[in-house]
Design an enzyme around this catalytic site. Sequence first.
Site, PDB file in Angstrom:
ATOM      1  N   THR A  95      43.779  30.453   6.712  1.00 48.26           N
ATOM      2  CA  THR A  95      44.114  31.794   6.227  1.00 48.26           C
ATOM      3  C   THR A  95      43.885  32.779   7.367  1.00 48.26           C
ATOM      4  OG1 THR A  95      43.341  31.131   4.045  1.00 48.26           O
ATOM      5  CG2 THR A  95      43.692  33.482   4.397  1.00 48.26           C
ATOM      6  N   LYS A 170      49.438  33.915   0.768  1.00 44.32           N
ATOM      7  CA  LYS A 170      48.050  33.468   0.550  1.00 44.32           C
ATOM      8  C   LYS A 170      47.080  34.661   0.525  1.00 44.32           C
ATOM      9  CE  LYS A 170      44.068  31.382   0.922  1.00 44.32           C
ATOM     10  NZ  LYS A 170      43.325  30.917  -0.222  1.00 44.32           N
TER      11      LYS A 170
HETATM   12  N1  LIG Z   1      36.696  26.874   1.427  1.00 42.11           N
HETATM   13  C1  LIG Z   1      37.670  27.209   0.607  1.00 42.11           C
HETATM   14  O1  LIG Z   1      37.522  27.192  -0.632  1.00 42.11           O
HETATM   15  C2  LIG Z   1      39.023  27.605   1.135  1.00 42.11           C
HETATM   16  C3  LIG Z   1      40.119  27.610   0.268  1.00 42.11           C
HETATM   17  C4  LIG Z   1      41.386  27.952   0.760  1.00 42.11           C
HETATM   18  C5  LIG Z   1      41.515  28.324   2.100  1.00 42.11           C
HETATM   19  N2  LIG Z   1      40.419  28.344   2.906  1.00 42.11           N
HETATM   20  C6  LIG Z   1      40.620  28.707   4.322  1.00 42.11           C
HETATM   21  O2  LIG Z   1      40.562  27.491   5.052  1.00 42.11           O
HETATM   22  C7  LIG Z   1      40.006  27.714   6.345  1.00 42.11           C
HETATM   23  C8  LIG Z   1      38.800  26.788   6.526  1.00 42.11           C
HETATM   24  O3  LIG Z   1      37.837  27.085   5.521  1.00 42.11           O
HETATM   25  P1  LIG Z   1      36.568  26.113   5.282  1.00 42.11           P
HETATM   26  O4  LIG Z   1      35.898  26.625   4.056  1.00 42.11           O
HETATM   27  O5  LIG Z   1      36.945  24.702   5.401  1.00 42.11           O
HETATM   28  O6  LIG Z   1      35.673  26.557   6.550  1.00 42.11           O
HETATM   29  P2  LIG Z   1      34.553  25.706   7.323  1.00 42.11           P
HETATM   30  O7  LIG Z   1      33.927  24.706   6.441  1.00 42.11           O
HETATM   31  O8  LIG Z   1      33.692  26.715   7.985  1.00 42.11           O
HETATM   32  O9  LIG Z   1      35.421  24.920   8.436  1.00 42.11           O
HETATM   33  C9  LIG Z   1      35.999  25.602   9.512  1.00 42.11           C
HETATM   34  C10 LIG Z   1      36.537  24.611  10.502  1.00 42.11           C
HETATM   35  O10 LIG Z   1      37.038  25.337  11.665  1.00 42.11           O
HETATM   36  C11 LIG Z   1      36.415  24.781  12.827  1.00 42.11           C
HETATM   37  N3  LIG Z   1      36.291  25.781  13.901  1.00 42.11           N
HETATM   38  C12 LIG Z   1      35.827  27.042  13.789  1.00 42.11           C
HETATM   39  N4  LIG Z   1      35.844  27.654  15.002  1.00 42.11           N
HETATM   40  C13 LIG Z   1      36.326  26.739  15.884  1.00 42.11           C
HETATM   41  C14 LIG Z   1      36.592  26.774  17.275  1.00 42.11           C
HETATM   42  N5  LIG Z   1      36.380  27.872  18.013  1.00 42.11           N
HETATM   43  N6  LIG Z   1      37.099  25.650  17.865  1.00 42.11           N
HETATM   44  C15 LIG Z   1      37.332  24.529  17.122  1.00 42.11           C
HETATM   45  N7  LIG Z   1      37.096  24.441  15.797  1.00 42.11           N
HETATM   46  C16 LIG Z   1      36.606  25.546  15.177  1.00 42.11           C
HETATM   47  C17 LIG Z   1      35.058  24.318  12.347  1.00 42.11           C
HETATM   48  O11 LIG Z   1      34.465  23.455  13.284  1.00 42.11           O
HETATM   49  P3  LIG Z   1      32.838  23.289  13.296  1.00 42.11           P
HETATM   50  O12 LIG Z   1      32.548  22.318  12.191  1.00 42.11           O
HETATM   51  O13 LIG Z   1      32.559  22.779  14.639  1.00 42.11           O
HETATM   52  O14 LIG Z   1      32.260  24.649  13.038  1.00 42.11           O
HETATM   53  C18 LIG Z   1      35.462  23.633  11.038  1.00 42.11           C
HETATM   54  O15 LIG Z   1      36.053  22.380  11.269  1.00 42.11           O
HETATM   55  C19 LIG Z   1      39.675  29.215   6.398  1.00 42.11           C
HETATM   56  O16 LIG Z   1      40.750  29.890   7.016  1.00 42.11           O
HETATM   57  C20 LIG Z   1      39.547  29.602   4.927  1.00 42.11           C
HETATM   58  O17 LIG Z   1      39.810  30.961   4.726  1.00 42.11           O
HETATM   59  C21 LIG Z   1      39.181  27.980   2.474  1.00 42.11           C
END
Ligand SMILES: NC(=O)c1ccc[n+]([C@@H]2O[C@H](COP(=O)([O-])OP(=O)(O)OC[C@H]3O[C@@H](n4cnc5c(N)ncnc54)[C@H](OP(=O)(O)O)[C@@H]3O)[C@@H](O)[C@H]2O)c1
Length: 295
Positions: A95, A170
């Site tokens: 997102t 979204k």
């Molecule tokens: N969680 C939900 O319910 C949900 C639902 C719909 C959409 N989303 C969207 O989906 C996306 C991910 O959400 P999430 O909840 O899965 O977040 P999350 O658990 O924090 O995962 C984020 C991912 O991005 C990686 N990342 C962040 N900075 C990075 C960098 N500089 N270089 C390489 N990798 C990097 C992280 O790696 P590390 O593990 O190394 O930090 C991790 O794999 C977001 O955009 C969120 O808005 C989330």
Amino acid sequence: MKVGIAGTGRMGGAIAQRLMGLNHELTVWNRTPGKTKELAAAGAKVAATPAALAENVDTIITILTDDQAIEALYNGPQGLLSGKVAGKLFIEMSTVRPEVQIALEKKVSGKGAALVECPVGGTTGPARDGKLFGFAGGADADVARARPLLESMCRRVEHVGPAGAGTRMKLAINLPLYVYWQALGEALLLCRSLGIGADRLVDILADTSGASNAIKSRGPAVAAFLGGKDPGPPTMTVELVCKDLRTMIAEARAMGGTVPAAEAALKCFEAAARGGLGDKDQSVLPGRWASTAGK
Ligand SMILES: NC(=O)c1ccc[n+]([C@@H]2O[C@H](COP(=O)([O-])OP(=O)(O)OC[C@H]3O[C@@H](n4cnc5c(N)ncnc54)[C@H](OP(=O)(O)O)[C@@H]3O)[C@@H](O)[C@H]2O)c1
């Protein structure tokens, strides 16, 4: 099909579990290597770099924190686009602002590959069950190519336009949800003097036309936090909600519009993050507001 997932955070990890359950040959990579361990134990291959992952699979899925993560993972040294990727399909599900997906699509097609963006509605549970709602943006032929895989992750896939359209949709679906959490907190504050228990109070409010669909799944977590109990592990964190709200506000401003309800919600979520709840689930917001009277 050989599928790669670069970024096995909460959502990437849940999608990986879903695809492994459907017998896809899965390769994963994550910046923090520990987050690939469970998947490797379940049979996923772990690539040494994003470039190696992209070289060894047909389709690459990414679902990452924000635009900086996309920049690092796609364009960094040994990034996804640093090797030979002609003919590959990238599915980007983060997102972010639409302009980020539009620019990425140009970069990817410049390398002879295709990009479909497909940010999703629904959280980790629906991701594990293949019940997300996907908002696809991209060229017709590319979306048609991605559709079978998208449909294995989503209960519904809507192709809403070219690259950038999916993220715009979204952002739109999440805006009323975040405003709802704050409105629910204010409603709970009004009920405080009634002395009704947290579970019953949330149950009553959930059974009215003022409720959001989200209360059906997150109601128990809202009631737990309101009642001073552990709401369980986060699905979508308060920090990520702040990121989404800032993205919506920036997008509205770029269009010459305003989103005052989203701006007010952001202030409330930011206050929760400052109060130490940044890594907690979004559903703690109403309980925090009710129990602190918004202070
Ligand atoms: N969680 C939900 O319910 C949900 C639902 C719909 C959409 N989303 C969207 O989906 C996306 C991910 O959400 P999430 O909840 O899965 O977040 P999350 O658990 O924090 O995962 C984020 C991912 O991005 C990686 N990342 C962040 N900075 C990075 C960098 N500089 N270089 C390489 N990798 C990097 C992280 O790696 P590390 O593990 O190394 O930090 C991790 O794999 C977001 O955009 C969120 O808005 C989330």
